[in-house]
Design a protein around this motif. Structure first.
Motif, PDB file in Angstrom:
ATOM      1  N   LEU A  71       0.847  -1.195   0.000  1.00 35.07           N
ATOM      2  CA  LEU A  71       0.000   0.000   0.000  1.00 35.07           C
ATOM      3  C   LEU A  71       0.885   1.248   0.000  1.00 35.07           C
ATOM      4  CD1 LEU A  71      -2.608  -1.122   2.694  1.00 35.07           C
ATOM      5  CD2 LEU A  71      -2.947  -1.043   0.214  1.00 35.07           C
ATOM      6  N   PRO A  72       0.396   2.366  -0.535  1.00 35.34           N
ATOM      7  CA  PRO A  72       1.216   3.587  -0.591  1.00 35.34           C
ATOM      8  C   PRO A  72       1.273   4.302   0.763  1.00 35.34           C
ATOM      9  CG  PRO A  72      -0.947   4.024  -1.519  1.00 35.34           C
ATOM     10  CD  PRO A  72      -0.915   2.548  -1.203  1.00 35.34           C
ATOM     11  N   LEU A  73       1.905   3.630   1.726  1.00 39.50           N
ATOM     12  CA  LEU A  73       1.940   4.130   3.100  1.00 39.50           C
ATOM     13  C   LEU A  73       3.329   4.572   3.532  1.00 39.50           C
ATOM     14  CD1 LEU A  73      -0.374   1.437   4.760  1.00 39.50           C
ATOM     15  CD2 LEU A  73      -0.966   3.804   4.199  1.00 39.50           C
ATOM     16  N   GLY A  74       4.280   4.608   2.607  1.00 45.28           N
ATOM     17  CA  GLY A  74       5.612   5.106   2.955  1.00 45.28           C
ATOM     18  C   GLY A  74       5.538   6.563   3.393  1.00 45.28           C
ATOM     19  N   HIS A  75       6.473   6.976   4.230  1.00 45.94           N
ATOM     20  CA  HIS A  75       6.390   8.350   4.750  1.00 45.94           C
ATOM     21  C   HIS A  75       6.524   9.386   3.635  1.00 45.94           C
ATOM     22  CE1 HIS A  75      10.811   7.646   4.925  1.00 45.94           C
ATOM     23  NE2 HIS A  75      10.891   8.935   4.649  1.00 45.94           N
ATOM     24  N   ARG A  76       7.275   9.069   2.596  1.00 44.13           N
ATOM     25  CA  ARG A  76       7.363   9.995   1.458  1.00 44.13           C
ATOM     26  C   ARG A  76       6.030  10.051   0.712  1.00 44.13           C
ATOM     27  NH1 ARG A  76      12.001   7.007   1.470  1.00 44.13           N
ATOM     28  NH2 ARG A  76      13.950   8.127   1.845  1.00 44.13           N
ATOM     29  N   GLN A  77       5.397   8.899   0.586  1.00 46.83           N
ATOM     30  CA  GLN A  77       4.111   8.851  -0.109  1.00 46.83           C
ATOM     31  C   GLN A  77       3.032   9.595   0.670  1.00 46.83           C
ATOM     32  OE1 GLN A  77       4.386   4.534  -0.235  1.00 46.83           O
ATOM     33  NE2 GLN A  77       4.317   4.566  -2.479  1.00 46.83           N
ATOM     34  N   ALA A  79       3.654  12.095   2.802  1.00 46.70           N
ATOM     35  CA  ALA A  79       4.000  13.521   2.755  1.00 46.70           C
ATOM     36  C   ALA A  79       3.560  14.162   1.441  1.00 46.70           C
ATOM     37  CB  ALA A  79       5.502  13.689   2.956  1.00 46.70           C
ATOM     38  N   ALA A  80       3.563  13.391   0.374  1.00 45.82           N
ATOM     39  CA  ALA A  80       3.151  13.923  -0.929  1.00 45.82           C
ATOM     40  C   ALA A  80       1.675  14.292  -0.958  1.00 45.82           C
ATOM     41  CB  ALA A  80       3.458  12.910  -2.026  1.00 45.82           C
ATOM     42  N   ARG A  81       0.903  13.800  -0.006  1.00 50.02           N
ATOM     43  CA  ARG A  81      -0.527  14.091   0.063  1.00 50.02           C
ATOM     44  C   ARG A  81      -0.825  15.336   0.911  1.00 50.02           C
ATOM     45  NH1 ARG A  81      -4.172  11.148  -3.194  1.00 50.02           N
ATOM     46  NH2 ARG A  81      -3.091   9.242  -3.848  1.00 50.02           N
ATOM     47  N   LEU A  82       0.176  15.908   1.514  1.00 50.97           N
ATOM     48  CA  LEU A  82      -0.008  17.063   2.394  1.00 50.97           C
ATOM     49  C   LEU A  82      -0.143  18.352   1.587  1.00 50.97           C
ATOM     50  CD1 LEU A  82       2.804  16.241   4.990  1.00 50.97           C
ATOM     51  CD2 LEU A  82       0.333  16.092   5.423  1.00 50.97           C
ATOM     52  N   PRO A  83      -0.734  19.389   2.176  1.00 51.71           N
ATOM     53  CA  PRO A  83      -0.686  20.706   1.536  1.00 51.71           C
ATOM     54  C   PRO A  83       0.762  21.169   1.383  1.00 51.71           C
ATOM     55  CG  PRO A  83      -2.259  20.663   3.365  1.00 51.71           C
ATOM     56  CD  PRO A  83      -1.488  19.387   3.435  1.00 51.71           C
ATOM     57  N   GLY A  84       1.007  22.027   0.424  1.00 49.24           N
ATOM     58  CA  GLY A  84       2.373  22.484   0.181  1.00 49.24           C
ATOM     59  C   GLY A  84       2.997  23.208   1.359  1.00 49.24           C
ATOM     60  N   SER A  85       2.182  23.786   2.227  1.00 46.76           N
ATOM     61  CA  SER A  85       2.699  24.540   3.376  1.00 46.76           C
ATOM     62  C   SER A  85       2.926  23.680   4.606  1.00 46.76           C
ATOM     63  CB  SER A  85       1.710  25.656   3.731  1.00 46.76           C
ATOM     64  OG  SER A  85       0.433  25.103   4.053  1.00 46.76           O
ATOM     65  N   ALA A  86       2.632  22.391   4.532  1.00 46.91           N
ATOM     66  CA  ALA A  86       2.702  21.532   5.717  1.00 46.91           C
ATOM     67  C   ALA A  86       4.150  21.269   6.134  1.00 46.91           C
ATOM     68  CB  ALA A  86       1.990  20.211   5.442  1.00 46.91           C
ATOM     69  N   THR A  87       4.306  20.924   7.401  1.00 46.63           N
ATOM     70  CA  THR A  87       5.598  20.576   7.985  1.00 46.63           C
ATOM     71  C   THR A  87       5.644  19.078   8.253  1.00 46.63           C
ATOM     72  OG1 THR A  87       5.836  22.737   9.055  1.00 46.63           O
ATOM     73  CG2 THR A  87       7.120  20.913   9.978  1.00 46.63           C
ATOM     74  N   VAL A  88       6.768  18.447   7.915  1.00 51.16           N
ATOM     75  CA  VAL A  88       6.967  17.022   8.190  1.00 51.16           C
ATOM     76  C   VAL A  88       8.112  16.882   9.185  1.00 51.16           C
ATOM     77  CG1 VAL A  88       7.547  14.757   7.230  1.00 51.16           C
ATOM     78  CG2 VAL A  88       6.165  16.374   5.896  1.00 51.16           C
ATOM     79  N   VAL A  89       7.874  16.143  10.253  1.00 54.86           N
ATOM     80  CA  VAL A  89       8.904  15.858  11.251  1.00 54.86           C
ATOM     81  C   VAL A  89       9.122  14.349  11.278  1.00 54.86           C
ATOM     82  CG1 VAL A  89       9.628  16.079  13.649  1.00 54.86           C
ATOM     83  CG2 VAL A  89       8.164  17.844  12.623  1.00 54.86           C
ATOM     84  N   LEU A  90      10.315  13.916  10.894  1.00 56.89           N
ATOM     85  CA  LEU A  90      10.645  12.491  10.910  1.00 56.89           C
ATOM     86  C   LEU A  90      11.311  12.138  12.241  1.00 56.89           C
ATOM     87  CD1 LEU A  90      12.031  11.688   7.339  1.00 56.89           C
ATOM     88  CD2 LEU A  90      10.009  10.703   8.434  1.00 56.89           C
TER      89      LEU A  90
END
Length: 291
Positions: A71-77, A79-90
């Motif tokens: 399933l497309p559940l990788g963290h990069r996948q 993150a690609a669904r987020l709004p452009g202004s969103a913040t990702v913290v790994l």
């Protein structure tokens, strides 16, 4: 601020991530989205997950490989669904075997949900005994050199994962032999420090009154004993919390020998677990002189 006006935060990961999520839920300044753990998700969960991601301002996630479980559940996948202004913290998955060098997790490929009875962790000595029939290995203890090497290897493995995925750093917290409860249940101080580092990655002003972890041990319901040979090798002799030889499982004491016997009986009727343990943890078996 009303719920629709609050920034939305999604937290994805294991039991450690649950701690961070629960802390954020106590804040009135953000809205925390409830999502199932990725290892429980199915294709039916994807539409709702994608809708939630499209409205998420901050995604806090442990690294997940692309196309996890098909399933497309990788963290990069995600993150690609987020709004452009969103913040990702790994945030790294925290594992530390310094206090428990024989303790491992084993997930057989044919059924990754399988866990042994009484305590959900495997002991390499018990796995070897099940594989060879030699019960003498159950009494093995690490030499000081082996115990210290296992601790160093554990720290280095976390450091490698941090660098590979670009997560926040937590490996430096392991240098002083923190009193973790099991290999993947950190103590309160470790969790509090990691959570503080997560907060530092959030957009400025998102939380003006950050939640604090308090005095409880969020992941302390199950605790494995630290064996005397390990405590001596790491210079931990005399700690009050090292004195019991029993486990604490969901708050109740369980004798270590009872766990060994229950696991041996379970291995005898559960194909594939011992073989996977020997394969997956071959390097640790060699390091500890078990083969």
């Amino acid at each position: 601020m009303s719920a629709p006006d609050r920034p939305t935060v999604m937290v994805i990961g294991n039991c450690q991530a649950d701690v961070y999520r629960d802390l954020l839920r106590t804040s009135a300044e953000v809205r925390v989205v409830d999502v199932r753990p990725v290892y429980e998700m199915t294709a039916a969960d994807l539409p709702a997950l994608h809708d939630d991601l499209a409205r998420t301002d901050v995604l806090i996630t442990q690294p997940v490989r692309d196309d996890y479980r098909g399933l497309p559940l990788g963290h990069r996948q995600l993150a690609a669904r987020l709004p452009g202004s969103a913040t990702v913290v790994l945030v790294p998955v925290l594992r530390y075997a310094g206090l428990h060098p024989y303790q491992v997790l084993v997930r057989p490929p044919h059924d990754r949900s399988l866990v042994p009875p009484l305590a959900p962790y495997h002991d390499l000595r018990t796995i070897v005994a099940a594989a060879t029939g030699d019960r003498g290995v159950l009494d093995a203890a690490p030499t000081p050199e082996q115990a210290r090497a296992a601790a160093r290897e554990s720290v280095e493995a976390l450091r490698v994962r941090e660098q590979a995925h670009g997560t926040i750093t937590a490996s430096d917290l392991l240098d002083g032999y923190p009193r973790w409860h099991t290999i993947n249940h950190p103590d309160r101080d470790t969790l509090a420090t990691v959570f503080g580092r997560i907060l530092e990655r959030l957009p400025a002003g998102l939380l003006t009154d950050p939640p604090r972890i308090g005095d409880r041990e969020p992941l302390g319901a199950t605790r494995a004993p630290v064996e005397p040979a390990v405590a001596r090798a790491l210079g931990l002799d005399g700690r009050a919390d090292q004195e019991s030889a029993d486990w604490l499982v969901d708050g109740a004491p369980v004798a270590a020998r009872d766990i060994v016997e229950a696991h041996l009986a379970w291995y005898a009727v559960t194909p594939g677990v011992v073989e996977e343990g020997l394969r997956r943890h071959a390097d640790r078996l060699d390091l500890l002189g078990l083969r």
